[in-house]
Write a protein that holds these residues in place. Structure first.
Motif, short mmCIF file in Angstrom:
data_model
loop_
_atom_site.label_atom_id
_atom_site.label_comp_id
_atom_site.label_asym_id
_atom_site.label_seq_id
_atom_site.Cartn_x
_atom_site.Cartn_y
_atom_site.Cartn_z
N GLN A 175 0.83 -1.19 0.00
CA GLN A 175 0.00 0.00 0.00
C GLN A 175 0.87 1.25 0.00
OE1 GLN A 175 -2.64 -0.21 3.32
NE2 GLN A 175 -4.12 -1.45 2.21
N ASN A 176 0.32 2.32 -0.58
CA ASN A 176 1.02 3.58 -0.68
C ASN A 176 1.16 4.19 0.72
OD1 ASN A 176 1.96 6.09 -1.31
ND2 ASN A 176 0.54 6.39 -3.01
N ASN A 177 2.37 4.50 1.12
CA ASN A 177 2.62 5.11 2.42
C ASN A 177 2.57 6.62 2.36
OD1 ASN A 177 2.89 2.69 3.74
ND2 ASN A 177 5.07 2.54 3.32
N ASP A 178 2.14 7.19 1.25
CA ASP A 178 2.07 8.63 1.09
C ASP A 178 0.78 9.15 1.71
OD1 ASP A 178 4.50 8.95 -0.24
OD2 ASP A 178 3.60 8.49 -2.17
N LEU A 179 0.77 9.27 3.03
CA LEU A 179 -0.43 9.75 3.72
C LEU A 179 -0.81 11.17 3.32
CD1 LEU A 179 0.19 8.38 7.34
CD2 LEU A 179 -1.42 7.54 5.63
N ASN B 28 -3.40 10.76 10.63
CA ASN B 28 -3.97 10.56 9.30
C ASN B 28 -4.76 11.75 8.80
OD1 ASN B 28 -3.01 7.95 8.88
ND2 ASN B 28 -4.71 7.05 10.02
#
Length: 144
Positions: free
Chosen positions: A20-24, A120
């Motif tokens: 999964q993309n960790n680019d919050l 988040n």
């Protein structure tokens, strides 16, 4: 054999979780006054933000707001809604995005900027001139 098949199946189904993309930071954010919403995207290794929504998109005459404060006369006819206001950020991998700029269409000024993810749903935006200590921080909230 069943054990190997089970392990293989679990491994396949768990791949999306680990990839999964960790680019919050990616997504839609609202400034503290509620006047504007910005969508942050990634192009290559850099992050950008576009002003996609305005609470009041029109001026007093009922016309769409234009970038009239821009110091570059050629850009004063651009619409404010849809304007890219965040440019060129890089991630340090620890929730901090730096080396970018933020443009303020209300003043027509561009500032150095640093963004820091807080959980988040919160994003601290620090605009500054020269060094970060000479600046101001706003906390944006994620649009759900």
């Amino acid at each position: 054999m069943k054990r190997i098949l089970l392990i293989f199946t679990l491994a396949i189904f768990s791949l999306p979780v680990f990839s999964q993309n960790n680019d919050l930071i990616l997504g839609k954010w609202q400034n503290p006054s509620g006047e504007g919403r910005i969508e942050i995207t990634k192009k290559g290794e850099k992050y950008y933000g576009k002003l996609y929504w305005l609470k009041e998109p029109n001026d007093e005459a009922g016309q769409p707001k234009k970038d009239i404060k821009n110091p570059d006369e050629a850009k004063r006819e651009r619409l404010v809604q849809g304007l890219q206001i965040l440019e060129g950020f890089t991630s340090n991998g620890k929730g901090i995005y730096e080396n970018g700029t933020i443009y303020d269409p209300k003043s027509g000024k561009t500032y150095s900027c640093k963004m820091t993810i807080k959980g988040n749903d919160k994003l601290d935006i620090r605009g500054f001139v020269g060094i970060s200590i000479l600046g101001r921080t706003e906390t944006w909230k994620r649009v759900k």
